[in-house]
Write a protein that holds these residues in place. Structure first.
Motif, PDB file in Angstrom:
ATOM      1  N   SER A   1      -5.385   9.558  -7.076  1.00  0.00           N
ATOM      2  CA  SER A   1      -4.365  10.508  -6.682  1.00  0.00           C
ATOM      3  C   SER A   1      -5.041  12.105  -6.886  1.00  0.00           C
ATOM      4  O   SER A   1      -4.813  12.766  -6.073  1.00  0.00           O
ATOM      5  CB  SER A   1      -3.088  10.681  -7.869  1.00  0.00           C
ATOM      6  OG  SER A   1      -2.450   9.239  -7.388  1.00  0.00           O
TER       7      SER A   1
ATOM      8  N   ALA B   1      -4.383   4.916  -4.224  1.00  0.00           N
ATOM      9  CA  ALA B   1      -3.390   5.249  -5.258  1.00  0.00           C
ATOM     10  C   ALA B   1      -2.426   4.176  -5.087  1.00  0.00           C
ATOM     11  O   ALA B   1      -1.747   3.635  -6.036  1.00  0.00           O
ATOM     12  CB  ALA B   1      -3.211   6.730  -5.403  1.00  0.00           C
ATOM     13  N   ARG B   2      -1.656   4.290  -3.698  1.00  0.00           N
ATOM     14  CA  ARG B   2      -0.680   3.427  -3.422  1.00  0.00           C
ATOM     15  C   ARG B   2      -0.901   2.004  -3.696  1.00  0.00           C
ATOM     16  O   ARG B   2      -0.159   1.262  -4.036  1.00  0.00           O
ATOM     17  CB  ARG B   2      -0.219   3.758  -2.057  1.00  0.00           C
ATOM     18  CG  ARG B   2       1.056   3.248  -1.557  1.00  0.00           C
ATOM     19  CD  ARG B   2       1.599   3.780  -0.329  1.00  0.00           C
ATOM     20  NE  ARG B   2       0.649   3.374   0.842  1.00  0.00           N
ATOM     21  CZ  ARG B   2      -0.064   4.422   1.313  1.00  0.00           C
ATOM     22  NH1 ARG B   2      -0.026   5.664   1.093  1.00  0.00           N
ATOM     23  NH2 ARG B   2      -0.961   4.105   2.269  1.00  0.00           N
ATOM     24  N   ASN B   3      -2.104   1.591  -3.179  1.00  0.00           N
ATOM     25  CA  ASN B   3      -2.591   0.036  -3.441  1.00  0.00           C
ATOM     26  C   ASN B   3      -2.388  -0.324  -4.900  1.00  0.00           C
ATOM     27  O   ASN B   3      -1.892  -1.366  -5.202  1.00  0.00           O
ATOM     28  CB  ASN B   3      -3.911  -0.004  -2.583  1.00  0.00           C
ATOM     29  CG  ASN B   3      -3.852   0.140  -1.362  1.00  0.00           C
ATOM     30  OD1 ASN B   3      -2.898  -0.101  -0.473  1.00  0.00           O
ATOM     31  ND2 ASN B   3      -4.963   0.201  -0.709  1.00  0.00           N
TER      32      ASN B   3
ATOM     33  N   ARG C   1      -0.707   0.924  -7.380  1.00  0.00           N
ATOM     34  CA  ARG C   1       0.518   1.166  -7.586  1.00  0.00           C
ATOM     35  C   ARG C   1       1.422  -0.055  -7.207  1.00  0.00           C
ATOM     36  O   ARG C   1       2.349  -0.730  -8.024  1.00  0.00           O
ATOM     37  CB  ARG C   1       1.302   2.337  -7.479  1.00  0.00           C
ATOM     38  CG  ARG C   1       0.610   3.739  -8.176  1.00  0.00           C
ATOM     39  CD  ARG C   1       1.408   4.936  -8.134  1.00  0.00           C
ATOM     40  NE  ARG C   1       0.852   6.034  -8.585  1.00  0.00           N
ATOM     41  CZ  ARG C   1       0.475   6.253  -9.720  1.00  0.00           C
ATOM     42  NH1 ARG C   1       1.133   5.526 -10.628  1.00  0.00           N
ATOM     43  NH2 ARG C   1       0.022   7.423  -9.962  1.00  0.00           N
ATOM     44  N   GLU C   2       1.255  -0.473  -6.124  1.00  0.00           N
ATOM     45  CA  GLU C   2       1.931  -1.605  -5.563  1.00  0.00           C
ATOM     46  C   GLU C   2       1.298  -2.998  -6.128  1.00  0.00           C
ATOM     47  O   GLU C   2       2.282  -3.914  -6.480  1.00  0.00           O
ATOM     48  CB  GLU C   2       1.608  -1.613  -4.012  1.00  0.00           C
ATOM     49  CG  GLU C   2       2.285  -0.801  -3.034  1.00  0.00           C
ATOM     50  CD  GLU C   2       1.859  -0.567  -1.539  1.00  0.00           C
ATOM     51  OE1 GLU C   2       0.746  -1.475  -1.227  1.00  0.00           O
ATOM     52  OE2 GLU C   2       2.448  -0.156  -0.772  1.00  0.00           O
TER      53      GLU C   2
ATOM     54  N   ALA D   1      -5.278   4.589 -10.889  1.00  0.00           N
ATOM     55  CA  ALA D   1      -4.559   5.275  -9.871  1.00  0.00           C
ATOM     56  C   ALA D   1      -4.222   6.862  -9.882  1.00  0.00           C
ATOM     57  O   ALA D   1      -4.205   7.346  -8.853  1.00  0.00           O
ATOM     58  CB  ALA D   1      -3.060   4.604  -9.966  1.00  0.00           C
TER      59      ALA D   1
ATOM     60  N   TRP E   1      -4.969   8.955  -1.524  1.00  0.00           N
ATOM     61  CA  TRP E   1      -3.615   8.302  -1.582  1.00  0.00           C
ATOM     62  C   TRP E   1      -3.294   7.021  -1.323  1.00  0.00           C
ATOM     63  O   TRP E   1      -2.628   6.012  -2.123  1.00  0.00           O
ATOM     64  CB  TRP E   1      -2.643   9.320  -0.782  1.00  0.00           C
ATOM     65  CG  TRP E   1      -2.719  10.733  -1.010  1.00  0.00           C
ATOM     66  CD1 TRP E   1      -3.346  11.523  -0.173  1.00  0.00           C
ATOM     67  CD2 TRP E   1      -2.397  11.444  -2.328  1.00  0.00           C
ATOM     68  NE1 TRP E   1      -3.313  12.721  -0.827  1.00  0.00           N
ATOM     69  CE2 TRP E   1      -2.799  12.751  -2.259  1.00  0.00           C
ATOM     70  CE3 TRP E   1      -2.026  10.991  -3.470  1.00  0.00           C
ATOM     71  CZ2 TRP E   1      -2.623  13.734  -3.263  1.00  0.00           C
ATOM     72  CZ3 TRP E   1      -1.715  12.169  -4.611  1.00  0.00           C
ATOM     73  CH2 TRP E   1      -2.212  13.468  -4.489  1.00  0.00           C
ATOM     74  N   ASP E   2      -4.219   6.515  -0.231  1.00  0.00           N
ATOM     75  CA  ASP E   2      -3.854   4.978   0.065  1.00  0.00           C
ATOM     76  C   ASP E   2      -4.417   4.225  -1.087  1.00  0.00           C
ATOM     77  O   ASP E   2      -3.798   3.189  -1.535  1.00  0.00           O
ATOM     78  CB  ASP E   2      -4.786   4.590   1.240  1.00  0.00           C
ATOM     79  CG  ASP E   2      -4.343   5.461   2.664  1.00  0.00           C
ATOM     80  OD1 ASP E   2      -3.229   5.661   2.396  1.00  0.00           O
ATOM     81  OD2 ASP E   2      -4.891   5.580   3.593  1.00  0.00           O
TER      82      ASP E   2
END
Length: 764
Positions: A729, A737-739, A741-742, A725, A734-735
């Motif tokens: 970043s 990274a967000r995936n 973290r989710e 992640a 960002w997408d």
């Protein structure tokens, strides 16, 4: 007057029969005594008892005694002595109880016989009664008493008896002094034994033989040889027993010491010069010395020239080859032994078991064990110990279970071994069952069993239970349990407590061993506490253990981990003896302190100049050094030389070092080639190392491959998620990274907090 003359003549005739052990003539005289009505003469009857005893006719002697119309003290003592000398201790004791009166001879005869018969506690009880009745012991009585105390390890009663010997002035007697020396030696109080030797006003071959054995047992080998030289110098006769004793010192020191082999050869020469080479016991001692010094050629030469061969001789040869891992030769000698009509005894089988297990041949070990008609407890313990020593702890546990099915009751040694195996396997449930069994058998107070239990609970993270066991130990004068507790605290990261316990040990006047120092120095290293480490260095100097290679290696590790690599190297250069571990610690010290080039240079010195053979750990250390110094190609060259040049099979740690080195240099195509061919693809450390390198060099595709592998092996590990992640970043993805973290939230994974450690200037 005529009767008196006849009695006197008969007594003289009987004495001649006694001296010549002439049973037939004695019987004729006995018949004449009965016929002439002289049997009532106590003097003649006593002579008859003595005659039959000397001729090995105990029953006849007892019949004479029982039919005597009158007896005196000499009659009772003569019969008591006859029973004692023929080993009929039970009947001797019954007779002793019936005696209407006793003197010093009566007490001494029975006490000595009880000790010789292995009834030491009974002997001490009789000795106590003797004192209560006001009889003073003779030098022979006290010698027997000290021998009994030694056999029973009863130091307390031994000290009381020593005090009494001082009081009545017998402590300087040669027989008492020698027995006192032996008692302290058997009870493990070596300094007291040495003092007993020094206090003797005169010494003989028995004194020297005993003290040489004592010094040899505690590895004070040179002092033992000094004693032997003194013995020769002052003109005390050198006999087969004293030579066997000093040869035993050579044997105990083993083939790790060249000096022992040289001294042994000189003693062999002395044996020939004194004309003692025909003595079987001494020849077996020579065999044992050469075998334990690793010189099997000389051992075979002596064996082939023995005038008389015993089972002991065969056992020494079998044990010698086993010690040298020459299992085929050991089997060959056992087969020869049977061909020549010698039946293997328990020692033979134990030597064979040990030989097989040392060579890793568990299958043959089982075959040997199964050939034993009724394996003794010592044989079970030998097999258990062998499995434990070669790391086959599961097999040791199954063997222990099999012992229970065979109704073989274990002893202290059994429980100590099985505790160690449970500890190595981290088997808490099994360890608790062993603990319960040791309590049931009253073995939990034994220092070795207690030490094993402390180790087991420590390795199973039950340190509080380990502390309780340690606190309950009655005899805290033994270093074994202290070492186990110090190690247990260190294993559980209670390094400060480990250090404090070591200081408590010193305050209790305990002398630390090399293991004590190695453990506490490891704790200092983990604490990064240079002040405490230096205290240990000073203490090691004070205890004169600083030149020990184990302690020295631990000091290098401590200085290196505390960041004082120059001090580590300074100490390394001063070490009189180094081994592979020492070199490994120094190379690794350079690597972990960022001095890779120095580490590589030291590795070159090790393989080209020192004569030490590198092992797997050496290559981990030097590959780490190459990685930290950017010496990528040199690292590849070393990696490739491991198996071809040095015979060391690469393991996953070596691959991890190589991947780290290539990753730091950004040479990912070469890493991918290694990943596709290496045999350790299921080792998570390899993929974590790769993921870390990919993050530094922003290699997203390979990072994804590494992370996927880590997800597969351990979906609960947050580290790959966090690293991936963070890399996304940093790259602006960002997408992605967000995936990630989710996904972490979905799996309820939390990143652990970071922490650091430092030592304040006041040492806290």
């Amino acid at each position: 007057m005529e009767i008196r003359t006849n009695t006197s003549q008969l007594a003289n005739f009987l004495q001649v029969c006694i001296d010549k052990k002439s049973h037939i003539n004695g019987k004729l005289l006995h018949a004449h005594i009965l016929r002439t009505g002289l049997f009532a003469d106590i003097f003649l009857s006593n002579r008859l008892i003595e005659l039959y005893h000397k001729c090995g006719r105990l029953r006849t002697a007892r019949r004479v005694f029982d039919k005597m119309p009158h007896r005196n003290l000499f009659s009772w003592n003569a019969m008591l002595s006859a029973h004692c000398k023929t080993g009929d201790i039970e009947e001797a004791h019954k007779l002793f109880v019936k005696m209407p009166e006793r003197n010093d001879v009566s007490w001494n005869t029975l006490i000595s016989a009880l000790v010789r018969g292995g009834l030491e506690q009974k002997a001490l009880n009789i000795y106590y009664d003797m004192n209560q009745e006001g009889f003073l012991p003779t030098n022979f009585t006290l010698a027997s008493v000290f021998s009994a105390c030694g056999a029973l390890f009863d130091l307390q009663y031994g000290r009381v008896s020593h005090g009494f010997a001082n009081k009545i002035g017998l402590d300087k007697n040669i027989y008492v002094g020698n027995a006192l020396l032996g008692m302290y030696a058997k009870c493990g109080h070596v300094e007291d034994a040495i003092k007993a030797f020094e206090d003797l006003p005169e010494v003989n071959e028995v004194s020297f033989t005993a003290i040489m054995g004592v010094l040899g047992d505690i590895d004070r080998v040179e002092e033992a040889f000094d004693m032997f030289r003194s013995m020769c110098r002052i003109g005390i006769q050198i006999d087969a027993i004293s030579l066997s004793s000093i040869l035993g010192v050579c044997a105990r020191n083993g083939f790790n010491d060249l000096g022992s082999s040289v001294n042994g050869q000189q003693l062999h020469g002395l044996t020939i010069r004194l004309g003692l080479e025909k003595d079987l016991h001494l020849s077996n001692s020579l065999l044992d010395m050469y075998a334990k010094c690793g010189d099997m050629n000389s051992a075979e030469m002596i064996f082939d020239n023995l005038l008389e061969v015993s089972v002991v001789s065969w056992n020494v040869m079998i044990g010698g080859y086993g010690q040298r891992y020459q299992i085929k030769k050991a089997i060959e000698f056992m087969q020869k032994m049977q061909r020549f009509g010698f039946e293997p005894d328990e020692v033979t089988y134990i030597n064979m078991l040990t030989a097989c297990l040392k060579s890793g041949d568990t299958e043959t070990a089982h075959e040997v064990f199964n050939k034993m008609a009724s394996p003794s407890l010592s044989s079970w313990n030998a097999l258990l110990s062998g499995y434990s020593q070669i790391g086959k702890h599961k097999e040791a546990l199954w063997l222990f279970i099999n012992m229970q099915f065979c109704n073989v009751k274990g002893d202290k040694t059994t429980f100590a071994i099985i505790c160690s195996s449970c500890a190595s396997l981290g088997l808490l449930k099994g360890g608790r069952q062993v603990h319960a069994a040791s309590l049931k058998n009253l073995f939990d107070d034994d220092i070795y069993v207690a030490s094993g239990l402390i180790g087991m609970y420590s390795k199973c993270s039950k340190i509080e239970v380990a502390k309780c066991i340690f606190d309950r130990i009655k005899d805290q004068d033994d270093i074994v349990c202290w070492n186990s507790m110090i190690a247990g605290l260190s294993i559980n990261n209670l390094d400060l407590e480990s250090f404090v316990l070591f200081k408590n040990m010193l305050e209790n006047n305990m002398l630390p061993t090399q293991f004590s120092y190695a453990t506490v120095l490891s704790s200092c290293a983990k604490l990064s506490s240079i002040s405490q480490g230096r205290q240990m260095h000073a203490q090691a100097l004070k205890d004169e253990i600083i030149n020990d290679v184990v302690v020295g290696s631990a000091l290098i590790d401590m200085y290196s981990k505390c960041g004082y690599v120059d001090e580590a190297r300074l100490f390394f250069e001063k070490m009189p003896v180094r081994n592979t571990i020492t070199w490994n610690e120094m190379i690794h010290g350079y690597a972990q302190n960022g001095h890779g080039s120095e580490g590589v240079a030291l590795f070159e010195e090790m393989i080209n100049q020192s004569g030490e053979k590198p092992d797997a750990v050496t290559f981990i250390a030097v590959l780490t050094a190459c990685s930290h110094s950017g010496l990528v190609d040199y690292g590849i060259m070393i990696f490739n030389s491991m198996q071809i040049k040095h015979g060391v099979e690469p393991i996953s740690d070596h691959y991890a070092c190589l991947i780290d080195s290539l990753g730091r240099a950004g040479r990912f195509s070469e890493i991918e080639d290694i990943l596709d061919t290496m045999p350790y693809s299921n080792d998570p450390i390899l993929w974590e190392v790769l993921l870390s390198s990919c993050r530094v060099h922003l290699n997203a595709s390979l990072a994804k491959r590494a992370a996927d592998e880590l997800f597969r092996m351990n979906p609960c590990n947050s580290a790959p998620y966090v690293l991936l992640a963070n890399m996304y970043s940093f790259m602006g993805k960002w997408d992605d990274a967000r995936n990630i973290r989710e996904l972490m939230i979905e799996k309820q994974l939390v990143k652990g907090p970071g922490h650091s450690w430092f030592e304040h200037k006041d040492g806290s």
